[in-house]
Design a protein around this motif. Structure first.
Motif, mmCIF file in Angstrom:
data_model
loop_
_atom_site.group_PDB
_atom_site.id
_atom_site.type_symbol
_atom_site.label_atom_id
_atom_site.label_comp_id
_atom_site.label_asym_id
_atom_site.label_seq_id
_atom_site.Cartn_x
_atom_site.Cartn_y
_atom_site.Cartn_z
ATOM 1 N N ALA A 1 36.372 44.380 28.968
ATOM 2 C CA ALA A 1 34.856 44.765 29.426
ATOM 3 C C ALA A 1 34.379 43.339 29.172
ATOM 4 O O ALA A 1 34.015 43.038 27.701
ATOM 5 N N LEU B 1 36.375 49.780 34.371
ATOM 6 C CA LEU B 1 35.614 49.786 33.269
ATOM 7 C C LEU B 1 35.706 50.411 32.294
ATOM 8 O O LEU B 1 35.296 50.650 30.884
ATOM 9 N N VAL C 1 34.966 41.419 33.716
ATOM 10 C CA VAL C 1 36.333 41.724 31.930
ATOM 11 C C VAL C 1 36.448 40.157 31.965
ATOM 12 O O VAL C 1 36.406 39.070 32.922
#
Length: 121
Positions: free
Chosen positions: A67, A12, A54
């Motif tokens: 993300a 992330l 995601v």
């Protein structure tokens, strides 16, 4: 909220800085920190898509990832959960505790402060 694991946070962090990325591009960036094979990166990405951390989409025939939640929003949720579940705090941790973070710039820290103060109201 599904909280990311340490490995998922590494992914992330890359996606928050640079997005969207293909699995290969992401692997190149994450492999600087994690000594993974490409297939391990793909496995993590697939699980993160399933968890809703995601998003995957196709761009010119290539799968790219980004993300699913903004950095400050996700981190705020993690901080709230930690302060309630681990520290047994009724309110939130002050965002000033994260002032030295290299992950958050001044604008993001101000946004996190607003988010955490909002929770106390």
């Amino acid at each position: 909220m599904t909280e990311p694991t340490g490995a998922e946070l590494d992914i992330l962090k890359v996606l928050w800085e640079e997005s969207p990325l293909s699995a290969r591009e992401l692997h190149q960036r994450v492999s600087e920190k994690r000594d993974w094979s490409y297939s391990t990166t793909r496995t993590h990405l697939n699980r993160m898509v399933e968890k809703g951390l995601v998003r995957r989409r196709d761009s010119h025939g290539l799968a790219v990832f980004q993300a699913a939640e903004e950095k400050v929003s996700l981190l705020g949720g993690i901080i709230r959960n930690f302060s309630m579940k681990v520290l047994d705090m009724g309110g939130s941790m002050p965002a000033s505790a994260f002032a030295d973070s290299e992950l958050l710039n001044e604008e993001e820290l101000a946004e996190l402060t607003r988010l955490l103060e909002e929770d106390e109201s």
